[in-house]
Design a protein around this motif. Structure first.
Motif, PDB file in Angstrom:
ATOM      1  N   VAL A 108       0.864  -1.175   0.000  1.00  0.00           N
ATOM      2  CA  VAL A 108       0.000   0.000   0.000  1.00  0.00           C
ATOM      3  C   VAL A 108       0.899   1.223   0.000  1.00  0.00           C
ATOM      4  N   TRP A 109       0.647   2.142  -0.919  1.00  0.00           N
ATOM      5  CA  TRP A 109       1.436   3.371  -1.010  1.00  0.00           C
ATOM      6  C   TRP A 109       0.486   4.535  -1.226  1.00  0.00           C
ATOM      7  N   GLN A 110       0.634   5.561  -0.407  1.00  0.00           N
ATOM      8  CA  GLN A 110      -0.214   6.747  -0.477  1.00  0.00           C
ATOM      9  C   GLN A 110      -1.693   6.367  -0.456  1.00  0.00           C
ATOM     10  N   GLY A 111      -2.018   5.418   0.435  1.00  0.00           N
ATOM     11  CA  GLY A 111      -3.405   5.055   0.657  1.00  0.00           C
ATOM     12  C   GLY A 111      -4.038   4.174  -0.397  1.00  0.00           C
ATOM     13  N   ALA A 112      -3.236   3.489  -1.208  1.00  0.00           N
ATOM     14  CA  ALA A 112      -3.799   2.637  -2.257  1.00  0.00           C
ATOM     15  C   ALA A 112      -2.995   1.344  -2.389  1.00  0.00           C
ATOM     16  N   PHE A 113      -3.709   0.224  -2.553  1.00  0.00           N
ATOM     17  CA  PHE A 113      -3.066  -1.049  -2.865  1.00  0.00           C
ATOM     18  C   PHE A 113      -2.518  -0.991  -4.296  1.00  0.00           C
ATOM     19  N   PHE A 114      -1.404  -1.694  -4.527  1.00  0.00           N
ATOM     20  CA  PHE A 114      -0.836  -1.783  -5.868  1.00  0.00           C
ATOM     21  C   PHE A 114      -1.085  -3.171  -6.432  1.00  0.00           C
ATOM     22  N   ARG A 115      -1.802  -3.219  -7.548  1.00  0.00           N
ATOM     23  CA  ARG A 115      -2.089  -4.463  -8.260  1.00  0.00           C
ATOM     24  C   ARG A 115      -2.701  -5.501  -7.328  1.00  0.00           C
ATOM     25  N   LEU A 116      -3.713  -5.083  -6.576  1.00  0.00           N
ATOM     26  CA  LEU A 116      -4.345  -5.962  -5.599  1.00  0.00           C
ATOM     27  C   LEU A 116      -4.916  -7.212  -6.257  1.00  0.00           C
ATOM     28  N   ALA A 134     -11.506  -7.715   1.313  1.00  0.00           N
ATOM     29  CA  ALA A 134     -12.134  -6.919   2.369  1.00  0.00           C
ATOM     30  C   ALA A 134     -11.358  -7.026   3.680  1.00  0.00           C
ATOM     31  N   ILE A 135     -10.844  -8.211   3.978  1.00  0.00           N
ATOM     32  CA  ILE A 135     -10.046  -8.412   5.196  1.00  0.00           C
ATOM     33  C   ILE A 135      -8.782  -7.555   5.139  1.00  0.00           C
ATOM     34  N   LEU A 136      -8.083  -7.600   4.013  1.00  0.00           N
ATOM     35  CA  LEU A 136      -6.852  -6.820   3.882  1.00  0.00           C
ATOM     36  C   LEU A 136      -7.140  -5.322   3.990  1.00  0.00           C
ATOM     37  N   ASN A 137      -8.213  -4.882   3.359  1.00  0.00           N
ATOM     38  CA  ASN A 137      -8.592  -3.470   3.432  1.00  0.00           C
ATOM     39  C   ASN A 137      -8.857  -3.066   4.874  1.00  0.00           C
ATOM     40  N   ARG A 138      -9.595  -3.906   5.591  1.00  0.00           N
ATOM     41  CA  ARG A 138      -9.938  -3.579   6.985  1.00  0.00           C
ATOM     42  C   ARG A 138      -8.698  -3.511   7.867  1.00  0.00           C
ATOM     43  N   LEU A 139      -7.753  -4.411   7.643  1.00  0.00           N
ATOM     44  CA  LEU A 139      -6.515  -4.396   8.433  1.00  0.00           C
ATOM     45  C   LEU A 139      -5.759  -3.077   8.246  1.00  0.00           C
ATOM     46  N   TRP A 145      -1.263   4.335 -10.826  1.00  0.00           N
ATOM     47  CA  TRP A 145      -1.113   3.184 -11.723  1.00  0.00           C
ATOM     48  C   TRP A 145      -1.487   1.889 -11.004  1.00  0.00           C
ATOM     49  N   HIS A 146      -2.412   1.119 -11.556  1.00  0.00           N
ATOM     50  CA  HIS A 146      -2.846  -0.168 -10.989  1.00  0.00           C
ATOM     51  C   HIS A 146      -3.244  -0.035  -9.516  1.00  0.00           C
ATOM     52  N   ALA A 147      -3.840   1.085  -9.152  1.00  0.00           N
ATOM     53  CA  ALA A 147      -4.143   1.372  -7.747  1.00  0.00           C
ATOM     54  C   ALA A 147      -5.571   0.994  -7.384  1.00  0.00           C
ATOM     55  N   THR A 148      -5.744   0.505  -6.162  1.00  0.00           N
ATOM     56  CA  THR A 148      -7.057   0.285  -5.555  1.00  0.00           C
ATOM     57  C   THR A 148      -7.063   1.030  -4.229  1.00  0.00           C
ATOM     58  N   SER A 149      -7.817   2.082  -4.141  1.00  0.00           N
ATOM     59  CA  SER A 149      -7.808   2.928  -2.945  1.00  0.00           C
ATOM     60  C   SER A 149      -8.309   2.156  -1.725  1.00  0.00           C
TER      61      SER A 149
END
Length: 293
Positions: free
Chosen positions: A27-35, A62-67, A276-280
């Motif tokens: 996660v960088w700057q609040g976004a997952f990369f290529r989740l 969802a689990i990873l996001n919550r963590l 790029w390839h980000a999931t907030s």
């Protein structure tokens, strides 16, 4: 729970037999990369090892996001492990008798390379230790079988190097201890075809090369060719693109990162900053308590 409180039973096969597969997403700057790419690779690894935890891919996301949200992390190293438990009483320790379960955590961002290593370039060696043959352990299934890497790391320390790059038994380069490797010869970026994890950051490197018009090749790389190449760099989730400046004591590019390696490193982080390839990360779940889609 705090990561320091997390534990697995010492009787579980995940501990006793390294019966584990895992993946790591940054996660960088609040976004997952290529989740999605990481989740897909994780699921492929679990299927290969016949691990069937009850969670769906959407639930794992969802689990990873919550963590990450609960830890209030903007830059994070997020791990997903699938382990096999101990067998029920009266059953043998065969994999089919052991349930599969997930263990996931999020911690502040960590990097394979220190700021000093990024500035001067990695110092690498090719150790005597060889990569575990693919016929024994499939390297495309991310695993905890690190006996070969551990021996390589000890050899690297003894020679004053940072990290090892292991060969297979045909003297071809495979991968480093936790990272893919590339070499550059006459302007062409080359990476090993066999014996290595199919890295997500590795795929990103090949995409960037196509964007820049830099020729690439995926093929066997003999140790001598690797040592004599113009540039070398590594790629991994925990660090991105990491140029090298030494291999087995040989100094490259005036003991600094090479120009193509440095260009790819800078472009990688510039593109990450652009989304790029980000999931907030949805940080609202930390207060709402939602843990599934």
């Amino acid at each position: 729970m705090p990561v320091t409180d997390a534990a697995i039973p010492v009787t579980d096969s995940g501990y006793r037999r390294s019966d584990v597969t895992y993946d790591v997403v940054g996660v960088w700057q609040g976004a997952f990369f290529r989740l999605d790419d990481h989740i897909n690779r994780f699921r492929t690894s679990m299927n290969s090892l016949r691990m069937t935890p009850p969670e769906s891919d959407a639930q794992i996301k969802a689990i990873l996001n919550r963590l990450v949200a609960m830890a209030c992390l903007r830059e994070a190293y997020v791990a997903m492990d699938c382990l096999r438990a101990a067998p029920p009483p009266g059953k043998t320790r065969h994999p089919s008798n052991c349930r599969s379960y997930l263990s996931c955590y999020a911690i502040p961002w960590v990097s394979v390379a220190t700021p000093e290593m990024f500035a001067r370039g990695l110092h690498l060696i090719i150790p005597k230790a060889r990569r575990i043959p693919t016929e024994s352990v499939d390297p495309t299934v991310k695993n905890f079988h690190w006996g070969d890497f551990t021996r390589g790391l000890i050899e690297a320390e003894d020679t004053g190097a940072d990290y090892p790059v292991l060969l297979d038994f045909d003297d071809n380069v495979t991968e480093g201890s936790g990272f893919n490797v590339f070499c550059i010869i006459d302007g062409k970026v080359i990476c090993p075809a066999r014996g290595a994890l199919e890295g997500v950051t590795r795929a990103s490197v090949l995409e960037m090369c196509a964007e820049l018009g830099i020729p690439t090749e995926v093929r066997d790389i003999h140790a001598d060719e690797f040592r004599d190449s113009d540039e070398i760099f590594a790629s991994t989730t925990a660090g991105g693109i990491m140029p090298a400046s030494r291999i087995d004591g040989r100094i490259m590019n005036n003991d600094r990162p090479g120009p193509i390696s440095a260009r790819l490193k800078d472009l990688f982080w510039a593109k990450r900053a652009e989304g790029w390839h980000a999931t907030s990360v949805d940080y609202s779940v930390a207060t709402t308590g939602d843990s599934a889609p």
